[in-house]
Design an enzyme around this catalytic site. Structure first.
Site, PDB file in Angstrom:
ATOM      1  N   ASP A   1       4.829   9.580   8.205  1.00 10.45           N
ATOM      2  CA  ASP A   1       3.266  10.182   7.646  1.00 10.45           C
ATOM      3  C   ASP A   1       1.490   9.919   8.503  1.00 10.45           C
ATOM      4  O   ASP A   1       1.090  10.561   8.662  1.00 10.45           O
ATOM      5  CB  ASP A   1       3.334   9.672   6.062  1.00 10.45           C
TER       6      ASP A   1
ATOM      7  N   ILE B   1       2.537  -0.515  -2.685  1.00 13.63           N
ATOM      8  CA  ILE B   1       3.542   0.125  -2.141  1.00 13.63           C
ATOM      9  C   ILE B   1       5.100  -0.095  -1.771  1.00 13.63           C
ATOM     10  O   ILE B   1       5.640   0.494  -2.335  1.00 13.63           O
ATOM     11  CB  ILE B   1       2.722   0.910  -1.087  1.00 13.63           C
TER      12      ILE B   1
ATOM     13  N   HIS C   1      -0.025  12.555   7.411  1.00 18.22           N
ATOM     14  CA  HIS C   1      -0.828  11.505   7.268  1.00 18.22           C
ATOM     15  C   HIS C   1      -1.500  12.406   5.097  1.00 18.22           C
ATOM     16  O   HIS C   1      -2.440  12.376   4.506  1.00 18.22           O
ATOM     17  CB  HIS C   1      -2.403  10.786   7.498  1.00 18.22           C
TER      18      HIS C   1
ATOM     19  N   ARG D   1       0.771   2.925   8.894  1.00 21.87           N
ATOM     20  CA  ARG D   1      -0.082   2.989  10.188  1.00 21.87           C
ATOM     21  C   ARG D   1       0.625   3.820  11.297  1.00 21.87           C
ATOM     22  O   ARG D   1       1.566   2.514  11.623  1.00 21.87           O
ATOM     23  CB  ARG D   1      -1.394   1.980   9.999  1.00 21.87           C
TER      24      ARG D   1
ATOM     25  N   GLU E   1      -2.815   9.722  15.937  1.00 20.60           N
ATOM     26  CA  GLU E   1      -3.513  10.712  15.101  1.00 20.60           C
ATOM     27  C   GLU E   1      -4.739  10.866  14.525  1.00 20.60           C
ATOM     28  O   GLU E   1      -5.132  12.477  14.051  1.00 20.60           O
ATOM     29  CB  GLU E   1      -2.602  10.234  13.898  1.00 20.60           C
TER      30      GLU E   1
ATOM     31  N   ALA F   1       0.917  11.393   2.622  1.00 18.77           N
ATOM     32  CA  ALA F   1       1.795  10.603   1.365  1.00 18.77           C
ATOM     33  C   ALA F   1      -0.128  10.121   0.004  1.00 18.77           C
ATOM     34  O   ALA F   1       0.730   9.996  -0.671  1.00 18.77           O
ATOM     35  CB  ALA F   1       1.776   9.271   2.132  1.00 18.77           C
TER      36      ALA F   1
HETATM   37  P1  NAI Z   1      -0.556  -4.147   0.297  1.00 20.82           P
HETATM   38  O1  NAI Z   1      -2.379  -4.889   0.665  1.00 20.82           O
HETATM   39  O2  NAI Z   1      -0.788  -4.238  -1.121  1.00 20.82           O
HETATM   40  O3  NAI Z   1       0.824  -4.875   0.537  1.00 20.82           O
HETATM   41  C1  NAI Z   1       0.889  -5.720   2.090  1.00 20.82           C
HETATM   42  C2  NAI Z   1       1.568  -6.264   2.594  1.00 20.82           C
HETATM   43  O4  NAI Z   1       2.211  -6.413   3.884  1.00 20.82           O
HETATM   44  C3  NAI Z   1       1.334  -7.709   1.624  1.00 20.82           C
HETATM   45  O5  NAI Z   1       2.555  -8.459   0.662  1.00 20.82           O
HETATM   46  C4  NAI Z   1       1.146  -8.296   3.362  1.00 20.82           C
HETATM   47  O6  NAI Z   1       1.246  -9.562   2.962  1.00 20.82           O
HETATM   48  C5  NAI Z   1       2.715  -8.002   3.952  1.00 20.82           C
HETATM   49  N1  NAI Z   1       2.200  -8.121   5.262  1.00 20.82           N
HETATM   50  C6  NAI Z   1       1.529  -8.830   6.753  1.00 20.82           C
HETATM   51  N2  NAI Z   1       2.190  -8.738   7.139  1.00 20.82           N
HETATM   52  C7  NAI Z   1       3.103  -8.168   7.822  1.00 20.82           C
HETATM   53  C8  NAI Z   1       4.096  -9.041   8.756  1.00 20.82           C
HETATM   54  N3  NAI Z   1       3.823  -9.062   9.664  1.00 20.82           N
HETATM   55  N4  NAI Z   1       5.890  -8.656   8.336  1.00 20.82           N
HETATM   56  C9  NAI Z   1       5.629  -7.997   6.757  1.00 20.82           C
HETATM   57  N5  NAI Z   1       4.964  -8.050   5.519  1.00 20.82           N
HETATM   58  C10 NAI Z   1       3.620  -8.282   5.636  1.00 20.82           C
HETATM   59  O7  NAI Z   1      -1.111  -2.744   0.944  1.00 20.82           O
HETATM   60  P2  NAI Z   1      -0.171  -1.254   0.130  1.00 20.82           P
HETATM   61  O8  NAI Z   1      -1.219  -0.623  -0.663  1.00 20.82           O
HETATM   62  O9  NAI Z   1       1.066  -1.466  -0.150  1.00 20.82           O
HETATM   63  O10 NAI Z   1      -0.261  -1.095   1.892  1.00 20.82           O
HETATM   64  C11 NAI Z   1      -0.007  -1.160   2.602  1.00 20.82           C
HETATM   65  C12 NAI Z   1      -0.280  -0.413   3.820  1.00 20.82           C
HETATM   66  O11 NAI Z   1       0.170   1.699   3.943  1.00 20.82           O
HETATM   67  C13 NAI Z   1      -1.799  -0.312   3.815  1.00 20.82           C
HETATM   68  O12 NAI Z   1      -2.035  -1.586   5.331  1.00 20.82           O
HETATM   69  C14 NAI Z   1      -1.885   1.174   4.754  1.00 20.82           C
HETATM   70  O13 NAI Z   1      -1.857   0.686   6.098  1.00 20.82           O
HETATM   71  C15 NAI Z   1      -0.917   2.155   4.412  1.00 20.82           C
HETATM   72  N6  NAI Z   1      -1.662   2.988   3.855  1.00 20.82           N
HETATM   73  C16 NAI Z   1      -1.294   3.826   3.697  1.00 20.82           C
HETATM   74  C17 NAI Z   1      -1.330   5.621   3.038  1.00 20.82           C
HETATM   75  C18 NAI Z   1      -0.626   6.872   3.347  1.00 20.82           C
HETATM   76  O14 NAI Z   1      -1.248   7.425   3.274  1.00 20.82           O
HETATM   77  N7  NAI Z   1       0.114   7.305   4.924  1.00 20.82           N
HETATM   78  C19 NAI Z   1      -1.964   5.604   1.998  1.00 20.82           C
HETATM   79  C20 NAI Z   1      -2.672   4.160   1.502  1.00 20.82           C
HETATM   80  C21 NAI Z   1      -1.839   3.392   2.400  1.00 20.82           C
END
Ligand code: NAI
Length: 333
Positions: A258, A155, A295, A234, A263, A297
């Site tokens: 979001d 994302i 929520h 989150r 929540e 997005a």
């Molecule tokens: P992803 O796993 O592809 O990317 C997460 C990134 O965060 C990774 O590159 C990781 O190295 C990095 N990361 C981990 N710890 C970190 C830290 N302390 N500081 C900086 N970077 C750090 O996950 P993706 O698909 O990009 O999703 C990210 C988050 O978005 C999900 O874990 C989920 O919680 C949230 N999400 C929210 C949605 C919504 O509808 N609002 C829908 C889908 C996901």
């Protein structure tokens, strides 16, 4: 496979039913949230299908295992709501949808940025009352401003590409820098520098013990005064009370959410006839410079289609080839 689908909404039923047409799993749709109190509704099922605010704590997982459940298929990417150690101990297979539409979340993030900056939510109401005054609606050009992205996974990279498209300078913080982000022109810097230099800070890292309250009072003090903070990751990535103080002092100039720490007790339901018991949420809704969505997005046709297709494919793989059939990112444990 017999599957008890928890937290079902009409759209979940529609998209899962279409995805399941040829797979032929026996899906039972339940409106109840999955908790330790409701887990027994899965009695007789081989698998449960759960969403972001279902509570897969150790006690709920115990109940599921006792009810005969072997597989937990999450309809989400995040799995912070699962006690993974407990699931592993019980021999449960936990699967997720690691990627369904990073664009959906990234585009919603951009929507929050634009709406907050140009005060579109306020302009909408004004014009409906035939109030065409512009005072109070002043925004700023995104072009040339600095955007800080915390977490450049699927994302975060999409958000970076969108923001580069607006002509922003993009900084990022992530323990694992991403080649696609670097190719888009992103500069990786330590978190503290990102917080100090960015006009907009947006959170896209997962919620883990390390990132819980990543944005707290100490880090808010590092922000550029009047920063725009966006959280579509989150809820518990930010300390809500500290953010409220930041809004009151003006250190935070705009807040787009979001997701919200508490929540689970609010989102995905129509509560408009009830008294709101959450004072922090109530306080947030009083600020003119706060925009909250519930929520949503992920909530695009493409996102729901992909969630349903991957969830059904995960279940089919396990049904045909056993618990180890799914490997790589979809496999939590
Ligand atoms: P992803 O796993 O592809 O990317 C997460 C990134 O965060 C990774 O590159 C990781 O190295 C990095 N990361 C981990 N710890 C970190 C830290 N302390 N500081 C900086 N970077 C750090 O996950 P993706 O698909 O990009 O999703 C990210 C988050 O978005 C999900 O874990 C989920 O919680 C949230 N999400 C929210 C949605 C919504 O509808 N609002 C829908 C889908 C996901």
């Amino acid at each position: 496979m017999r599957v008890a689908v928890f937290s079902t909404k009409p759209y979940d039923r529609d998209f899962l039913t279409v995805a399941n047409a040829t797979a032929g799993h026996d899906l039972t749709f339940l409106e109840a949230r999955l908790t330790a109190q409701t887990a027994r509704l899965a009695e007789g099922a081989d698998a449960v299908c759960a969403f972001v605010n279902d509570d897969l704590c150790a006690e709920a997982l115990d109940q599921l295992a006792e009810a005969g459940v072997k597989v937990v298929a999450l309809r989400s990417a995040g799995f912070n709501n699962v006690d993974v150690a407990a699931a592993r101990k019980l021999g449960l297979t936990v699967l997720r949808v690691p990627e369904y539409s990073p664009h959906a979340v990234a585009e919603h993030t951009a929507g929050l940025v634009l709406a907050l900056n140009r005060k579109i939510h306020r302009a909408y109401n004004r014009v409906r009352e035939h109030n065409f005054a512009l005072t109070g609606l002043l925004g700023f050009d995104l072009h040339g401003r600095t955007v800080g992205i915390v977490g450049t996974g699927r994302i975060g990279v999409c958000v970076a590409q969108i923001m580069v498209g607006f002509g922003c300078r993009v900084l990022a913080s992530d323990p694992y820098p991403n080649d696609a982000a670097i190719a888009a022109g992103v500069e990786y810097v330590p978190l503290e520098r990102l917080l100090a230099e960015s006009h907009i800070v947006t959170l896209h890292c997962p919620l883990t013990p390390d990132t819980w309250h990543l944005i707290n009072a100490e880090r808010i003090a590092l922000f550029r005064e009047g920063v725009m903070l966006i959280n579509t990751g989150r809820g518990a990535l930010v300390d809500t009370r500290a953010v409220i103080e930041g809004l009151k002092s003006g250190q935070i100039g705009y807040l787009g959410l979001d997701v919200y720490e508490e929540e689970g007790e609010l989102f995905f339901e129509d509560r408009s006839e009830r008294v709101l018991g959450d004072d922090d949420f109530a306080r947030l809704t009083t600020f003119p410079n706060v925009l909250i969505t519930g929520h949503q997005a992920f909530f695009t046709e493409d996102g729901l289609h992909n969630i349903a297709a991957t969830t059904i494919a995960n279940l089919t793989a396990v049904a045909h080839d056993g618990p180890d059939a799914v490997t790589g990112p979809p496999r939590v444990c």
